[in-house]
Design an enzyme around this catalytic site. Structure first.
Site, PDB file in Angstrom:
ATOM      1  N   LEU A  16       0.772  -1.196  -0.080  1.00 59.70           N
ATOM      2  CA  LEU A  16       0.020   0.086  -0.018  1.00 59.70           C
ATOM      3  C   LEU A  16       0.794   1.426  -0.045  1.00 59.70           C
ATOM      4  CD1 LEU A  16      -2.870  -0.895   2.554  1.00 59.70           C
ATOM      5  CD2 LEU A  16      -2.946  -0.976   0.182  1.00 59.70           C
ATOM      6  N   GLY A  17       2.009   1.339   0.553  1.00 59.01           N
ATOM      7  CA  GLY A  17       2.801   2.276   0.762  1.00 59.01           C
ATOM      8  C   GLY A  17       4.075   2.047   1.399  1.00 59.01           C
ATOM      9  N   GLY A  19       7.580   4.087   3.583  1.00 59.86           N
ATOM     10  CA  GLY A  19       8.181   5.494   3.922  1.00 59.86           C
ATOM     11  C   GLY A  19       9.476   5.024   4.734  1.00 59.86           C
ATOM     12  N   MET A  21      10.757   4.490   7.526  1.00 55.01           N
ATOM     13  CA  MET A  21      10.835   3.785   8.600  1.00 55.01           C
ATOM     14  C   MET A  21      10.317   2.325   8.211  1.00 55.01           C
ATOM     15  SD  MET A  21      10.720   5.848  12.236  1.00 55.01           S
ATOM     16  CE  MET A  21      10.827   4.288  13.035  1.00 55.01           C
ATOM     17  N   ALA A  23       7.226  -0.142   5.482  1.00 52.52           N
ATOM     18  CA  ALA A  23       6.301  -0.455   4.571  1.00 52.52           C
ATOM     19  C   ALA A  23       4.963  -0.885   4.970  1.00 52.52           C
ATOM     20  CB  ALA A  23       7.004  -1.301   3.430  1.00 52.52           C
ATOM     21  N   VAL A  24       4.016  -0.635   4.271  1.00 53.91           N
ATOM     22  CA  VAL A  24       2.575  -1.288   4.500  1.00 53.91           C
ATOM     23  C   VAL A  24       1.784  -1.725   3.553  1.00 53.91           C
ATOM     24  CG1 VAL A  24       0.365  -0.209   5.391  1.00 53.91           C
ATOM     25  CG2 VAL A  24       2.470   1.211   6.117  1.00 53.91           C
ATOM     26  N   LYS A  39       1.940  -3.312   8.970  1.00 53.80           N
ATOM     27  CA  LYS A  39       3.175  -2.376   8.768  1.00 53.80           C
ATOM     28  C   LYS A  39       4.535  -3.324   9.276  1.00 53.80           C
ATOM     29  CE  LYS A  39       5.023   2.071  10.040  1.00 53.80           C
ATOM     30  NZ  LYS A  39       4.577   3.273  10.642  1.00 53.80           N
ATOM     31  N   ASP A 135       4.855  14.131  13.586  1.00 52.21           N
ATOM     32  CA  ASP A 135       4.604  13.965  12.309  1.00 52.21           C
ATOM     33  C   ASP A 135       3.262  14.372  11.598  1.00 52.21           C
ATOM     34  OD1 ASP A 135       5.861  14.007   9.763  1.00 52.21           O
ATOM     35  OD2 ASP A 135       5.818  11.620   9.542  1.00 52.21           O
TER      36      ASP A 135
END
Length: 534
Positions: A16-17, A19, A21, A23-24, A39, A135
């Site tokens: 899904l995405g 970053g 730190m 991944a999801v 995650k 964040d």
């Protein structure tokens, strides 16, 4: 990871995405068939024990936050085959605010306030649980679809959150604090976070939320014009946040005041809690903060064409006590072309219809002169105390007071006109020439300013210039032995041209430079940047 089985029960379906730190992934529980978001920590961070320890503390903290405005944590564990820590969260349908704004640009003040109000509800619960997100940004504010065409704002990614609960403080070492001190998205960082301060508290999230509201209203953040990370950090810590109405003149002053309060540089001058910020927004949303699909539209042209009264410079950090306004359209089918009824009367409207004052008699002028002198002494003392390393601040204040006093004493006394013996013939009044007051940003803020060869008062690095559209004004910015002069033109609408004057100075090697890093004569499209003068 696609197709793998985590801990023998979560089948990875697709990514899904990702970053900095982790991944999801979308996954399916093999026992129940429920679709979830899973995650994991990725890269070298998965080999660092301090990061893993923080991951678990934050997972437990996020799991304890009881609100529908934060993504629910359903499970956590470590995949024994891969030694891979993972979190299982509810799978959301919808889009994040960043992607939505990228498609639509700015949205109506009504929708922007509804989104931020729901985010405040989530942050309020997080802060009560002792968790600072650190964040907050549109990419971490998800517009989740619900039944009956509703949307709900859910805060995502507590991956760099700072747990300030007592039990967490006892176990967090200095090394862990250092690890997380500068993590986050720079455009939305609070000044104390940009400094890497260890004293970051929940008010840092409110700054970031204010920047997100700024972006939803104006289609940009206050710092979009800055391209270098170092320059951005300096601007956040020491620069000037351009008022949101500068880029979005259609924003009503009541809404601009919420933004202004949230992005105060000193934490003690911001909203002191998410509940306080929510209360300020709630007064502007008498119909509530629910979001439906038909509200998710770009800003209509009839609203974009409006020019609302400018928010006056506040004399105190508190919000003005305004009544519940009716200026916000509650539905796209509302009469958007109608004028705002909340602006047809009251103090805001009266301020634009005040008749000019008559010239004061000389006795009052003497009292005013004494008051000016007293105010000048106090102002000079304040500036000298605040800028003890920079005597130009006190000199500028004294020059401004002296010029104001000289102008007051030079004003001619009013004379009584003889009464006419016969009535004068009536003549149609001459058309009035429109006059605009615009704001010009000065870099650095400590510099002295002259407008049309007269000392001008700069408030926090902003000078106001008044004149007719098209009029030209000579602006001189000077500090110590450095000086820059330029011509500023007042436009029909929006900011003047240029909107910012940057002081030129000589570097140690003798080369002439500007406060934004360009050499004199060099053409640059950037308007941002500031340099700290020692």
């Amino acid at each position: 990871m696609i197709g793998t089985l985590i801990e023998g029960k979560y089948q990875i379906l697709r990514q899904l995405g990702a970053g900095a730190m982790g991944a999801v992934y979308q996954a399916e529980h093999t026992g129940t068939g429920r679709r979830v978001a899973l995650k994991v920590i990725t890269g070298d961070l998965g080999n660092r024990q301090e990061i893993i320890d923080r991951f678990w503390r934050e997972a437990r903290a996020a799991g304890r936050i009881d609100t529908q405005h934060i993504t629910q944590v359903l499970d956590s564990g470590v995949d024994r085959d891969r030694n891979l820590p993972y979190l299982v969260m509810e799978l959301l349908s919808g889009e994040d605010l960043q992607g939505f704004l990228k498609q639509t640009g700015p949205v109506t003040p009504d929708l922007a306030l509804r989104i931020i109000a729901q985010a405040c509800l989530g942050l309020q619960k997080a802060h009560e649980a002792g968790v600072v997100h650190r964040d907050i940004k549109p990419a971490n504010m998800f517009l989740a679809r619900r039944d009956a065409g509703e949307r709900m704002v859910k805060l995502l990614d507590f991956g760099i959150a700072k747990v300030v609960m007592e039990q967490a403080q006892g176990t967090e070492s200095a090394g862990l604090t250092k690890t997380g001190s500068m993590l986050g998205s720079p455009l939305y960082m609070s000044p104390e976070q940009a400094l890497g301060s260890k004293q970051i508290d929940h008010r840092s999230d409110l700054w970031s939320l204010g920047v997100a509201l700024y972006q939803a209203l104006a289609g940009r953040t206050p710092f979009d014009h800055i391209t270098g990370i170092g320059e951005l950090i300096v601007e956040i810590i020491y620069g000037h946040v351009t008022p949101v109405q500068h880029f979005a003149p259609w924003v009503p002053p009541e809404v601009a005041s919420v933004v202004h309060r949230a992005v105060q540089r000193k934490p003690e001058e911001r909203f002191q809690s998410a509940a306080e910020m929510l209360a300020a927004i709630q007064r502007l949303l008498p119909q509530g903060w629910g979001i439906t699909e038909d509200l998710l539209v770009p800003l209509p042209d009839v609203i974009r064409a409006r020019v609302e009264p400018r928010l006056p410079a506040p004399s105190s950090p508190s919000l003005p006590d305004v009544p519940v306004p009716t200026f916000l359209p509650q539905h796209p089918q509302a009469d958007l072309a109608a004028p705002h009824p909340g602006h047809t009367g009251g103090a805001m409207a009266r301020s634009h219809a005040t008749p000019p004052h008559a010239s004061p008699p000389k006795a009052l002028m003497a009292i005013g002169a004494a008051t000016l002198i007293t105010a000048g002494v106090l102002a000079g003392g304040y500036v000298a105390t605040r800028r003890s390393v920079e005597p130009a601040g006190a000199a500028r204040a004294q020059a401004w007071v002296a010029a104001s006093l000289k102008a007051a004493l030079a004003a001619p006394a009013p004379s009584a006109a003889p009464a006419p013996t016969t009535p004068a013939p009536s003549t149609p009044p001459a058309p009035s020439t429109p006059v605009r007051t615009v704001q010009l940003e000065i870099i650095p803020r400590e510099a002295s300013v002259e407008v049309d060869d007269k000392p001008a008062h700069a408030s926090d690095g902003v000078v106001e210039i008044t004149g007719t559209p098209g009029s030209k004004h000579r602006v001189r910015v000077f500090m110590h032995k450095y000086s820059t002069a330029t011509e500023v033109v007042i436009t029909e609408a929006g900011p003047p041209k240029p909107a910012r004057v940057v002081l030129s100075f000589s570097s140690a090697g003798g080369r002439s430079q500007r406060g934004d890093g360009a050499t004199p004569g060099q053409t640059t499209s950037r308007t941002g940047g500031s340099r700290i003068f020692e």
